[in-house]
Design a protein around this motif. Structure first.
Motif, PDB file in Angstrom:
ATOM      1  N   ALA A   1      25.449   3.838 -20.921  1.00 44.79           N
ATOM      2  CA  ALA A   1      24.043   3.817 -21.322  1.00 44.79           C
ATOM      3  C   ALA A   1      23.185   4.720 -20.450  1.00 44.79           C
ATOM      4  O   ALA A   1      21.969   4.552 -20.408  1.00 44.79           O
ATOM      5  N   GLY A   2      23.811   5.681 -19.754  1.00 48.08           N
ATOM      6  CA  GLY A   2      23.030   6.611 -18.951  1.00 48.08           C
ATOM      7  C   GLY A   2      23.268   6.437 -17.463  1.00 48.08           C
ATOM      8  O   GLY A   2      24.131   5.673 -17.022  1.00 48.08           O
ATOM      9  N   ASP A   3      22.457   7.152 -16.673  1.00 51.68           N
ATOM     10  CA  ASP A   3      22.615   7.178 -15.220  1.00 51.68           C
ATOM     11  C   ASP A   3      21.227   7.073 -14.591  1.00 51.68           C
ATOM     12  O   ASP A   3      20.306   7.796 -14.960  1.00 51.68           O
ATOM     13  N   LEU A   4      21.090   6.165 -13.629  1.00 52.48           N
ATOM     14  CA  LEU A   4      19.803   5.995 -12.951  1.00 52.48           C
ATOM     15  C   LEU A   4      19.494   7.159 -12.014  1.00 52.48           C
ATOM     16  O   LEU A   4      18.349   7.324 -11.597  1.00 52.48           O
ATOM     17  N   GLY A   5      20.516   7.941 -11.665  1.00 53.84           N
ATOM     18  CA  GLY A   5      20.300   9.052 -10.745  1.00 53.84           C
ATOM     19  C   GLY A   5      20.490   8.665  -9.293  1.00 53.84           C
ATOM     20  O   GLY A   5      20.704   9.519  -8.442  1.00 53.84           O
ATOM     21  N   THR A   6      20.371   7.385  -8.973  1.00 50.68           N
ATOM     22  CA  THR A   6      20.607   6.879  -7.631  1.00 50.68           C
ATOM     23  C   THR A   6      21.033   5.425  -7.737  1.00 50.68           C
ATOM     24  O   THR A   6      20.662   4.724  -8.683  1.00 50.68           O
ATOM     25  N   ARG A   7      21.828   4.970  -6.800  1.00 49.78           N
ATOM     26  CA  ARG A   7      22.208   3.568  -6.800  1.00 49.78           C
ATOM     27  C   ARG A   7      20.990   2.714  -6.463  1.00 49.78           C
ATOM     28  O   ARG A   7      20.140   3.099  -5.677  1.00 49.78           O
ATOM     29  N   ARG A   8      20.932   1.551  -7.081  1.00 55.07           N
ATOM     30  CA  ARG A   8      19.792   0.652  -6.870  1.00 55.07           C
ATOM     31  C   ARG A   8      20.328  -0.772  -6.947  1.00 55.07           C
ATOM     32  O   ARG A   8      20.883  -1.172  -7.973  1.00 55.07           O
ATOM     33  N   TRP A   9      20.192  -1.551  -5.876  1.00 54.66           N
ATOM     34  CA  TRP A   9      20.611  -2.952  -5.923  1.00 54.66           C
ATOM     35  C   TRP A   9      19.566  -3.810  -5.220  1.00 54.66           C
ATOM     36  O   TRP A   9      18.678  -3.300  -4.546  1.00 54.66           O
ATOM     37  N   ALA A  10      19.678  -5.141  -5.418  1.00 53.71           N
ATOM     38  CA  ALA A  10      18.657  -6.078  -4.920  1.00 53.71           C
ATOM     39  C   ALA A  10      17.289  -5.717  -5.489  1.00 53.71           C
ATOM     40  O   ALA A  10      16.261  -5.894  -4.843  1.00 53.71           O
ATOM     41  N   HIS A  11      17.282  -5.183  -6.728  1.00 59.00           N
ATOM     42  CA  HIS A  11      16.068  -4.805  -7.428  1.00 59.00           C
ATOM     43  C   HIS A  11      15.690  -5.911  -8.417  1.00 59.00           C
ATOM     44  O   HIS A  11      16.298  -6.977  -8.441  1.00 59.00           O
ATOM     45  N   GLN A  12      14.700  -5.648  -9.252  1.00 62.84           N
ATOM     46  CA  GLN A  12      14.319  -6.565 -10.327  1.00 62.84           C
ATOM     47  C   GLN A  12      14.262  -5.815 -11.643  1.00 62.84           C
ATOM     48  O   GLN A  12      13.927  -4.625 -11.685  1.00 62.84           O
ATOM     49  N   ALA A  13      14.617  -6.523 -12.718  1.00 65.23           N
ATOM     50  CA  ALA A  13      14.550  -5.962 -14.070  1.00 65.23           C
ATOM     51  C   ALA A  13      13.656  -6.859 -14.916  1.00 65.23           C
ATOM     52  O   ALA A  13      13.855  -8.080 -14.942  1.00 65.23           O
ATOM     53  N   SER A  14      12.689  -6.271 -15.602  1.00 68.15           N
ATOM     54  CA  SER A  14      11.716  -7.030 -16.393  1.00 68.15           C
ATOM     55  C   SER A  14      11.598  -6.416 -17.778  1.00 68.15           C
ATOM     56  O   SER A  14      11.615  -5.187 -17.928  1.00 68.15           O
ATOM     57  N   VAL A  15      11.456  -7.273 -18.793  1.00 66.87           N
ATOM     58  CA  VAL A  15      11.339  -6.808 -20.177  1.00 66.87           C
ATOM     59  C   VAL A  15       9.881  -6.465 -20.483  1.00 66.87           C
ATOM     60  O   VAL A  15       8.968  -7.260 -20.198  1.00 66.87           O
ATOM     61  N   LEU A  16       9.662  -5.300 -21.064  1.00 69.47           N
ATOM     62  CA  LEU A  16       8.329  -4.840 -21.425  1.00 69.47           C
ATOM     63  C   LEU A  16       8.079  -5.045 -22.912  1.00 69.47           C
ATOM     64  O   LEU A  16       9.017  -5.196 -23.701  1.00 69.47           O
ATOM     65  N   PRO A  17       6.807  -5.065 -23.337  1.00 67.40           N
ATOM     66  CA  PRO A  17       6.513  -5.122 -24.774  1.00 67.40           C
ATOM     67  C   PRO A  17       7.201  -3.955 -25.485  1.00 67.40           C
ATOM     68  O   PRO A  17       7.184  -2.821 -25.009  1.00 67.40           O
ATOM     69  N   GLY A  18       7.847  -4.230 -26.598  1.00 62.92           N
ATOM     70  CA  GLY A  18       8.590  -3.199 -27.300  1.00 62.92           C
ATOM     71  C   GLY A  18      10.053  -3.152 -26.931  1.00 62.92           C
ATOM     72  O   GLY A  18      10.829  -2.449 -27.568  1.00 62.92           O
ATOM     73  N   GLY A  19      10.443  -3.891 -25.877  1.00 64.98           N
ATOM     74  CA  GLY A  19      11.857  -4.011 -25.554  1.00 64.98           C
ATOM     75  C   GLY A  19      12.372  -3.126 -24.447  1.00 64.98           C
ATOM     76  O   GLY A  19      13.555  -3.181 -24.122  1.00 64.98           O
ATOM     77  N   GLY A  20      11.517  -2.293 -23.836  1.00 69.52           N
ATOM     78  CA  GLY A  20      11.960  -1.506 -22.692  1.00 69.52           C
ATOM     79  C   GLY A  20      12.234  -2.403 -21.495  1.00 69.52           C
ATOM     80  O   GLY A  20      11.767  -3.543 -21.419  1.00 69.52           O
ATOM     81  N   VAL A  21      12.992  -1.886 -20.530  1.00 70.47           N
ATOM     82  CA  VAL A  21      13.332  -2.635 -19.326  1.00 70.47           C
ATOM     83  C   VAL A  21      12.810  -1.899 -18.108  1.00 70.47           C
ATOM     84  O   VAL A  21      13.145  -0.725 -17.887  1.00 70.47           O
ATOM     85  N   LEU A  22      11.977  -2.571 -17.312  1.00 70.74           N
ATOM     86  CA  LEU A  22      11.407  -2.010 -16.093  1.00 70.74           C
ATOM     87  C   LEU A  22      12.291  -2.387 -14.910  1.00 70.74           C
ATOM     88  O   LEU A  22      12.522  -3.570 -14.656  1.00 70.74           O
ATOM     89  N   LEU A  23      12.786  -1.382 -14.176  1.00 72.33           N
ATOM     90  CA  LEU A  23      13.596  -1.590 -12.975  1.00 72.33           C
ATOM     91  C   LEU A  23      12.746  -1.219 -11.766  1.00 72.33           C
ATOM     92  O   LEU A  23      12.238  -0.094 -11.687  1.00 72.33           O
ATOM     93  N   THR A  24      12.594  -2.148 -10.826  1.00 76.78           N
ATOM     94  CA  THR A  24      11.672  -1.925  -9.709  1.00 76.78           C
ATOM     95  C   THR A  24      12.348  -2.146  -8.362  1.00 76.78           C
ATOM     96  O   THR A  24      13.101  -3.096  -8.169  1.00 76.78           O
ATOM     97  N   GLY A  25      12.042  -1.239  -7.418  1.00 82.78           N
ATOM     98  CA  GLY A  25      12.443  -1.419  -6.037  1.00 82.78           C
ATOM     99  C   GLY A  25      13.943  -1.508  -5.853  1.00 82.78           C
ATOM    100  O   GLY A  25      14.729  -0.906  -6.567  1.00 82.78           O
ATOM    101  N   GLY A  26      14.346  -2.284  -4.848  1.00 83.44           N
ATOM    102  CA  GLY A  26      15.748  -2.395  -4.502  1.00 83.44           C
ATOM    103  C   GLY A  26      16.068  -1.546  -3.290  1.00 83.44           C
ATOM    104  O   GLY A  26      15.178  -1.077  -2.563  1.00 83.44           O
ATOM    105  N   VAL A  27      17.352  -1.325  -3.058  1.00 86.60           N
ATOM    106  CA  VAL A  27      17.793  -0.593  -1.875  1.00 86.60           C
ATOM    107  C   VAL A  27      18.919   0.346  -2.255  1.00 86.60           C
ATOM    108  O   VAL A  27      19.735   0.049  -3.131  1.00 86.60           O
ATOM    109  N   TYR A  28      18.952   1.504  -1.606  1.00 86.03           N
ATOM    110  CA  TYR A  28      20.051   2.464  -1.737  1.00 86.03           C
ATOM    111  C   TYR A  28      20.454   2.878  -0.332  1.00 86.03           C
ATOM    112  O   TYR A  28      19.659   3.475   0.399  1.00 86.03           O
ATOM    113  N   GLY A  29      21.682   2.551   0.061  1.00 85.46           N
ATOM    114  CA  GLY A  29      22.093   2.823   1.429  1.00 85.46           C
ATOM    115  C   GLY A  29      21.306   1.960   2.391  1.00 85.46           C
ATOM    116  O   GLY A  29      21.335   0.732   2.316  1.00 85.46           O
ATOM    117  N   VAL A  30      20.574   2.608   3.306  1.00 83.54           N
ATOM    118  CA  VAL A  30      19.710   1.859   4.229  1.00 83.54           C
ATOM    119  C   VAL A  30      18.240   1.999   3.842  1.00 83.54           C
ATOM    120  O   VAL A  30      17.364   1.510   4.559  1.00 83.54           O
TER     121      VAL A  30
END
Length: 466
Positions: A170-199
């Motif tokens: 389903a694609g590539d985020l371009g960078t690893r992202r974990w310990a983030h949050q995913a939220s559903v937006l009106p219309g069905g999009g998914v918002l991915l926020t914050g998290g950590v990559y490496g340190v």
């Protein structure tokens, strides 16, 4: 709509389970230049759903073109259907019949049976995910597929397709992202926020949409990982707390901010009374957000770590937090599940309040009408960093997690908790132990368990609870 749905679900025609019954139409004509269908068929998206579950159906002509139709349920007590063909099952098990009546050919009608069954409380291994993942996110999309995003090991996105039981890229985020949050937006999009990559803790955000993949939106007002997020009633998203950096003795932030999908931007929105990470954020029936528990820091060495029993309410109308109630047990890494009656079930977590162990089996229920927490019994196993999923019959599936006393850091057990009886039914996975995994209720009512860790790296293993 039907063509888009088929492409998203890996359309399998009649082979997905429910039968389709053709009804030849006679007389009438379609719009000028559009031949009317000579036959009508009703196609399902799934073959077997749970009581209270959902099913998407659509009508096609003999050439496989979507055609307008009116949808209905034959049996009076057989559930409901909306204009788009979304069927909502009743809470009584049985076989019911869905009907499509052509909008172009008078008298052209198709019916299909649908089996509605109670939960079996059983686990079935599913196809493994394409990538190992832990501390990732899993989000149900409008078409019924599930988006897996991020995790410690991969920047790749993938989708689980319930119709075929498979995962597709389903694609590539371009960078690893974990310990983030995913939220559903009106219309069905998914918002991915914050998290950590490496340190590095991230202040970036992305929106995923079917057909376009991930795209960048405005930056957060602060770096955040292990924060909490809640979807507001007006479509905006609240982010609260979290850690601003990695390492030892890092204090959590009390700040909060709001994402506005209309502008694609984040703006500050008050601060909590306490800095929190590992807490929960749950929307209540009146639109306010319940913030519960968490801790104030990582505090590996020199600082005094505090774990909170306190809770706060965020009011979207004023952008402010106010205290509410207090749990009997301080905890983080717990779950908070909204119940059908508007109350919230708090389960498990890591706590300093128990002798000889830091993993809690405690259950409490928050009642927004009184602003108080009351004891609701205990789980059959202590759990932290587990998942809690509201089933379509009103019970809650509490799955895996960190534990103690099972011979492993991660638990192989699951339990189905009935809040009306305050009792659980235990079952054990023969496939894996896991924590920091995800659990997603599918449209059918089944629950997809994906990824996590057994105590080392991430895993690809998935199971379906039925």
């Amino acid at each position: 709509m039907a063509d888009a749905f088929r492409s998203a679900q890996v359309f399998l025609g009649v082979g997905v389970g429910l039968g389709s019954i053709w009804a030849c139409g006679g007389g009438g004509s379609g719009a000028v230049g559009t031949p009317a269908p000579a036959a009508l068929k009703l196609l399902p998206a799934s073959g077997d759903i749970k009581v209270g579950g959902a099913l998407q159906v659509w009508a096609e002509d003999a050439q496989g073109h979507a055609v307008p139709a009116a949808f209905s349920v034959v049996e009076l007590q057989g559930g409901t259907m909306d204009a788009s063909g979304r069927y909502q099952a009743p809470f009584t098990a049985g076989t019911y019949h869905l009907r499509a009546t052509s909008g172009q050919v008078p008298g052209a009608v198709a019916e299909a049976p649908v089996k509605v069954s109670a939960y079996l409380a059983s686990l079935a291994p599913a196809a493994p995910a394409q990538f190992t993942r832990s501390d990732h996110s899993a989000t149900l999309l409008p078409d019924g597929s599930v988006l897996l995003a991020g995790g410690m090991e991969s920047s790749q996105l993938e989708r689980y397709l319930p119709a075929s039981g498979t995962f597709v890229p389903a694609g590539d985020l371009g960078t690893r992202r974990w310990a983030h949050q995913a939220s559903v937006l009106p219309g069905g999009g998914v918002l991915l926020t914050g998290g950590v990559y490496g340190v590095n803790v991230l202040s970036t955000a992305q929106v995923f949409e079917i057909g376009t993949g991930p795209r960048a939106v405005g930056a957060l007002t602060a770096t955040r990982m292990l924060h909490a997020a809640a979807e507001l009633a007006d479509g905006r998203v609240l982010l609260a707390g979290g850690l601003p950096a990695t390492g030892s003795d890092v204090y959590a932030t009390p700040t909060a901010e709001i994402f506005n999908p209309a502008t694609g931007m984040f703006t500050p929105s008050g601060s909590m009374a306490s800095p929190r990470t590992g807490h929960t954020a749950t929307r209540l029936p009146d639109g306010k957000i319940l913030i519960a528990g968490g801790r104030n820091s990582t505090c590996w060495y020199g600082c005094p770590e505090l774990t909170w029993a306190s809770a706060e309410l965020y009011d979207p109308a004023t952008g402010t937090f106010t205290p509410t109630g207090r749990m009997a047990q301080a905890r983080y890494g717990h779950t908070a599940t909204p119940l059908p009656d508007g109350r919230v079930l708090i389960a498990g977590g890591t706590t300093p309040d128990l002798p000889d162990t830091d993993v809690s089996p405690s259950l409490e229920i928050y009642d927004p009408s009184t602003g108080t927490f009351t004891a609701a019994g205990t789980m059959l196993r202590p759990r932290s960093h587990h998942t809690a999923t509201l089933l379509t019959d009103g019970r809650i599936l509490l799955a895996h997690g960190r534990t103690q006393g099972e011979g492993s850091l991660a638990s192989a057990t699951l339990e189905v908790f009935d809040p009306t009886l305050a009792k659980s039914t235990l079952l054990t996975s023969d496939l894996t132990t896991r924590y920091r995994h995800t659990a997603t209720r599918l449209l059918s009512g089944d629950v997809l368990l994906a990824g996590g860790t057994e105590g080392g790296g991430g895993i690809k293993l998935t199971e379906v609870f039925r």
